[in-house]
Design a protein around this motif. Structure first.
Motif, PDB file in Angstrom:
ATOM      1  N   MET A   1      10.687  13.668 -13.069  1.00  0.00           N
ATOM      2  CA  MET A   1      10.621  12.384 -12.358  1.00  0.00           C
ATOM      3  C   MET A   1       9.294  11.688 -12.667  1.00  0.00           C
ATOM      4  N   ILE A   2       9.363  10.383 -12.824  1.00  0.00           N
ATOM      5  CA  ILE A   2       8.186   9.592 -13.154  1.00  0.00           C
ATOM      6  C   ILE A   2       7.611   9.004 -11.866  1.00  0.00           C
ATOM      7  N   ARG A   3       6.347   9.290 -11.615  1.00  0.00           N
ATOM      8  CA  ARG A   3       5.686   8.820 -10.386  1.00  0.00           C
ATOM      9  C   ARG A   3       5.320   7.344 -10.558  1.00  0.00           C
ATOM     10  N   ALA A   4       5.932   6.469  -9.731  1.00  0.00           N
ATOM     11  CA  ALA A   4       5.792   5.025  -9.932  1.00  0.00           C
ATOM     12  C   ALA A   4       5.319   4.332  -8.667  1.00  0.00           C
ATOM     13  N   LEU A   5       4.505   3.298  -8.866  1.00  0.00           N
ATOM     14  CA  LEU A   5       4.010   2.467  -7.770  1.00  0.00           C
ATOM     15  C   LEU A   5       4.391   1.019  -8.024  1.00  0.00           C
ATOM     16  N   LEU A   6       4.958   0.351  -6.997  1.00  0.00           N
ATOM     17  CA  LEU A   6       5.298  -1.066  -7.077  1.00  0.00           C
ATOM     18  C   LEU A   6       4.266  -1.880  -6.321  1.00  0.00           C
ATOM     19  N   VAL A   7       3.853  -2.992  -6.919  1.00  0.00           N
ATOM     20  CA  VAL A   7       2.898  -3.884  -6.259  1.00  0.00           C
ATOM     21  C   VAL A   7       3.438  -5.310  -6.354  1.00  0.00           C
ATOM     22  N   ASP A   8       3.790  -5.892  -5.214  1.00  0.00           N
ATOM     23  CA  ASP A   8       4.340  -7.249  -5.181  1.00  0.00           C
ATOM     24  C   ASP A   8       4.133  -7.793  -3.777  1.00  0.00           C
ATOM     25  N   ASP A   9       3.674  -9.029  -3.657  1.00  0.00           N
ATOM     26  CA  ASP A   9       3.405  -9.592  -2.325  1.00  0.00           C
ATOM     27  C   ASP A   9       4.675 -10.058  -1.631  1.00  0.00           C
ATOM     28  N   GLU A  10       5.811 -10.111  -2.340  1.00  0.00           N
ATOM     29  CA  GLU A  10       7.063 -10.555  -1.738  1.00  0.00           C
ATOM     30  C   GLU A  10       7.927  -9.358  -1.361  1.00  0.00           C
ATOM     31  N   LYS A  11       8.233  -9.235  -0.073  1.00  0.00           N
ATOM     32  CA  LYS A  11       8.998  -8.089   0.414  1.00  0.00           C
ATOM     33  C   LYS A  11      10.366  -7.996  -0.249  1.00  0.00           C
ATOM     34  N   HIS A  12      11.053  -9.117  -0.374  1.00  0.00           N
ATOM     35  CA  HIS A  12      12.397  -9.114  -0.973  1.00  0.00           C
ATOM     36  C   HIS A  12      12.344  -8.624  -2.416  1.00  0.00           C
ATOM     37  N   ALA A  13      11.339  -9.066  -3.151  1.00  0.00           N
ATOM     38  CA  ALA A  13      11.207  -8.636  -4.543  1.00  0.00           C
ATOM     39  C   ALA A  13      10.941  -7.137  -4.624  1.00  0.00           C
ATOM     40  N   ARG A  14      10.110  -6.616  -3.706  1.00  0.00           N
ATOM     41  CA  ARG A  14       9.854  -5.175  -3.685  1.00  0.00           C
ATOM     42  C   ARG A  14      11.140  -4.399  -3.436  1.00  0.00           C
ATOM     43  N   GLU A  15      11.905  -4.858  -2.455  1.00  0.00           N
ATOM     44  CA  GLU A  15      13.132  -4.154  -2.105  1.00  0.00           C
ATOM     45  C   GLU A  15      14.138  -4.164  -3.251  1.00  0.00           C
TER      46      GLU A  15
ATOM     47  N   GLN B   1      -2.328   8.616  -7.807  1.00  0.00           N
ATOM     48  CA  GLN B   1      -2.420   8.637  -9.275  1.00  0.00           C
ATOM     49  C   GLN B   1      -1.050   8.468  -9.941  1.00  0.00           C
ATOM     50  N   PRO B   2      -0.435   7.300  -9.753  1.00  0.00           N
ATOM     51  CA  PRO B   2       0.881   7.061 -10.360  1.00  0.00           C
ATOM     52  C   PRO B   2       0.816   7.073 -11.886  1.00  0.00           C
ATOM     53  N   GLN B   3       1.945   7.379 -12.497  1.00  0.00           N
ATOM     54  CA  GLN B   3       2.031   7.364 -13.957  1.00  0.00           C
ATOM     55  C   GLN B   3       2.343   5.969 -14.488  1.00  0.00           C
ATOM     56  N   VAL B   4       3.015   5.170 -13.658  1.00  0.00           N
ATOM     57  CA  VAL B   4       3.338   3.803 -14.070  1.00  0.00           C
ATOM     58  C   VAL B   4       3.200   2.869 -12.882  1.00  0.00           C
ATOM     59  N   LEU B   5       2.744   1.652 -13.185  1.00  0.00           N
ATOM     60  CA  LEU B   5       2.556   0.613 -12.191  1.00  0.00           C
ATOM     61  C   LEU B   5       3.488  -0.539 -12.532  1.00  0.00           C
ATOM     62  N   PHE B   6       4.416  -0.864 -11.624  1.00  0.00           N
ATOM     63  CA  PHE B   6       5.246  -2.061 -11.762  1.00  0.00           C
ATOM     64  C   PHE B   6       4.537  -3.151 -10.972  1.00  0.00           C
ATOM     65  N   LEU B   7       3.966  -4.108 -11.678  1.00  0.00           N
ATOM     66  CA  LEU B   7       2.953  -4.992 -11.090  1.00  0.00           C
ATOM     67  C   LEU B   7       3.331  -6.460 -11.197  1.00  0.00           C
ATOM     68  N   ASP B   8       3.379  -7.119 -10.049  1.00  0.00           N
ATOM     69  CA  ASP B   8       3.542  -8.567 -10.017  1.00  0.00           C
ATOM     70  C   ASP B   8       2.246  -9.216 -10.502  1.00  0.00           C
ATOM     71  N   ILE B   9       2.352 -10.393 -11.073  1.00  0.00           N
ATOM     72  CA  ILE B   9       1.152 -11.071 -11.579  1.00  0.00           C
ATOM     73  C   ILE B   9       0.618 -12.080 -10.575  1.00  0.00           C
ATOM     74  N   ALA B  10       1.478 -12.998 -10.128  1.00  0.00           N
ATOM     75  CA  ALA B  10       1.025 -14.091  -9.265  1.00  0.00           C
ATOM     76  C   ALA B  10       0.984 -13.644  -7.813  1.00  0.00           C
ATOM     77  N   MET B  11      -0.136 -13.008  -7.418  1.00  0.00           N
ATOM     78  CA  MET B  11      -0.343 -12.579  -6.038  1.00  0.00           C
ATOM     79  C   MET B  11      -1.558 -13.302  -5.474  1.00  0.00           C
ATOM     80  N   PRO B  12      -1.583 -13.547  -4.161  1.00  0.00           N
ATOM     81  CA  PRO B  12      -2.734 -14.257  -3.571  1.00  0.00           C
ATOM     82  C   PRO B  12      -4.004 -13.419  -3.583  1.00  0.00           C
TER      83      PRO B  12
END
Length: 236
Positions: A1-15, A47-58
């Motif tokens: 399993m790949i350890r992943a972290l999501l970063v996004d200021d929009e709750k709907h997009a995260r879900e 220490q995630p292996q991959v970051l799924f990262l939004d760009i336009a955050m406040p």
């Protein structure tokens, strides 16, 4: 399993992305983050292996976040955004991939394939880190962004990392190692960085030690380890 972290200021997009990643069966998903400061804490802790990262955050956007991550903890990065004009910049940063919202499952599958290949080969992330232009600091319930050139010196102690400026002292969650990437800030001691433009004089002491006097009148220690580097930076 790949350890992943999501970063996004929009709750709907995260879900939505959580559901897509779970459907692949390839990921161990860490608690998602809504902003860059949450993400920094989570990266240090998990220490995630991959970051799924939004760009336009406040306040601190995705590109700026990359400049704040310790090199030793840097994960592979997949940018996820609704704005396709960020594509070229994301590739220049040498991120793993770029996903456009709404993310299509077949497009995500290609990203997963790339990621599995890299991790299978033990490939290290190869990001060209952006310059650290503003440092997020906590002041009560506010986040203050401080430019490196406005700092007199940085001090590390048991309570954390503190930036000292003409306007007062501010706590930051960035490490000395990350702050030292800024060309204005030089390490003079294991617990101190100094702004090269704020140095008034350097006293050479016995035993290869030194002491800096800043323009603001603060005296900072210089250890043997950093004295030569400091003199070289000042052309001495």
């Amino acid at each position: 399993m790949i350890r992943a972290l999501l970063v996004d200021d929009e709750k709907h997009a995260r879900e939505e992305l959580v559901a897509l990643l779970e459907a692949t069966g390839e990921f161990e998903l860490l608690p998602a983050c809504a902003n860059a400061l949450e993400a920094l804490r989570s990266i240090r802790k998990f220490q995630p292996q991959v970051l799924f990262l939004d760009i336009a955050m406040p306040v601190v956007d995705g590109f700026a976040l990359l400049s704040m991550i310790d090199s030793e903890l840097m994960p592979h990065v997949v940018f996820v955004t609704a704005y396709d004009d960020y594509a070229l910049q994301s590739f220049e940063e040498k991120t793993l991939d770029y996903l456009l919202k709404p993310v299509a499952p077949e497009r995500l599958a290609k990203t997963v394939g790339k990621l599995k290949e890299l991790l299978g080969n033990n490939a290290e992330p190869r990001h060209r880190l952006p310059e650290l232009k503003r440092i997020p600091c906590l002041k009560g319930k506010r986040i203050k962004l401080i430019a490196p050139e406005d700092i007199d010196y940085v001090r590390s102690d048991a309570s954390g990392i503190h930036l000292h400026t003409e306007d007062g002292s501010f706590f930051t969650e960035l490490t000395l190692r990350v702050l030292a990437r800024s060309p204005q800030l030089l390490q003079c001691h294991k617990q101190y960085l100094v702004n090269i433009e704020k140095i008034d004089e350097i006293s050479l002491l016995e035993g290869g030690l030194g002491e800096i006097l800043t323009h603001g009148g603060t005296r900072l220690p210089v250890s043997r380890r950093y004295l030569r580097q400091l003199k070289q930076a000042l052309g001495l």
